[in-house]
Design a protein around this motif. Structure first.
Motif, PDB file in Angstrom:
ATOM      1  N   VAL A 140      36.794 -28.294 -46.525  1.00 59.42           N
ATOM      2  CA  VAL A 140      37.672 -29.240 -47.227  1.00 59.42           C
ATOM      3  C   VAL A 140      39.116 -28.770 -47.076  1.00 59.42           C
ATOM      4  N   GLN A 184      36.349 -36.808 -52.561  1.00 61.35           N
ATOM      5  CA  GLN A 184      35.282 -37.034 -51.587  1.00 61.35           C
ATOM      6  C   GLN A 184      34.423 -35.790 -51.435  1.00 61.35           C
ATOM      7  N   ALA A 185      35.046 -34.616 -51.480  1.00 64.63           N
ATOM      8  CA  ALA A 185      34.304 -33.365 -51.330  1.00 64.63           C
ATOM      9  C   ALA A 185      33.280 -33.194 -52.441  1.00 64.63           C
ATOM     10  N   SER A 204      35.905 -32.753 -44.765  1.00 65.89           N
ATOM     11  CA  SER A 204      36.510 -33.631 -45.761  1.00 65.89           C
ATOM     12  C   SER A 204      37.970 -33.228 -45.916  1.00 65.89           C
TER      13      SER A 204
END
Length: 231
Positions: A9, A38-39, A33
């Motif tokens: 990430v 979103q992660a 990501s």
């Protein structure tokens, strides 16, 4: 050797791509990501083995991502930051990070640290001799599977697939992940043969193979083993 999945990430596309290349070279399956929110969702859905997490993310920063993950997930987390301050390291460790790497860093070092964490966890979390799910028992040392105390004959590949799913009940594996973790390699076209192995496992293990309760399909993703087994 088991292929681990790493979630990287970082909103810096170049750094994320560089880390991805090094992790994949070392045999990891990599998910990228560039967004904190979103992660968090990816960890919930994909259940990676380790997270490489940049602190300075837009919106939801790395600190908050780590806090949210730690509410109900013990996935190992390595924090990445451009700041080399003791207070930052202490905050990261206090909120649940497992390690802390300062930019600029060596990608090889990040991979090595990830491997070291996963090796420690593997030593701590040793597989049981027998896994029981519903009426099924998987005897890992003897390579024997029974359903309602009756032995079931499986091919070596079928047993490896079942072992992978049974040691991770509820976790979804894609076809490619199953190929890489069971065979130790992959090549184009082979991942679809996993469907045939799953069909055979269902025929041998399920009371109603066409309505499987044990080995479940997660459409568009892959397969998982139901945690509560068969009725």
């Amino acid at each position: 050797m088991m292929a681990y999945t790493a979630l990287i990430v970082d909103d810096d596309v170049k750094i994320a791509a560089l880390l991805k290349a090094y992790f994949e070279k070392d045999g990891f399956i990599v998910i990228l990501s560039h967004d904190g929110g979103q992660a968090v969702q990816i960890v919930r859905e994909k259940n990676p083995d380790i997270v490489i997490l940049d602190i300075m993310l837009p919106g939801l920063d790395g600190w908050e991502v780590c806090r949210r993950l730690r509410r109900n997930n013990d996935v190992p987390i390595i924090m990445l930051t451009a700041r080399d301050e003791e207070t930052d390291r202490l905050i990261g460790l206090e909120i649940g990070a497992d390690d802390y790497v300062t930019k600029p860093f060596s990608p090889r070092e990040v991979v090595a640290r990830a491997r070291a964490i996963l090796r420690r966890l593997q030593r701590i979390t040793r597989k049981p001799d027998v896994i029981r799910i519903g009426h099924m028992a998987v005897h890992l040392q003897e390579h024997i599977v029974t359903v309602k105390e009756q032995p079931i004959e499986l091919t070596p590949t079928e047993f490896k697939i079942l072992e992978l799913l049974a040691t991770n009940p509820g976790r979804v594996f894609s076809r490619l992940q199953i190929v890489e973790q069971v065979q130790g390699f992959s090549f184009e076209g082979y991942d679809r043969t996993i469907d045939a192995h799953i069909k055979n496992l269902r025929r041998k293990l399920e009371p109603q193979p066409k309505e499987p309760q044990l080995i479940q399909t997660v459409y568009g993703v892959g397969y998982k083993l139901a945690g509560d087994g068969m009725e």
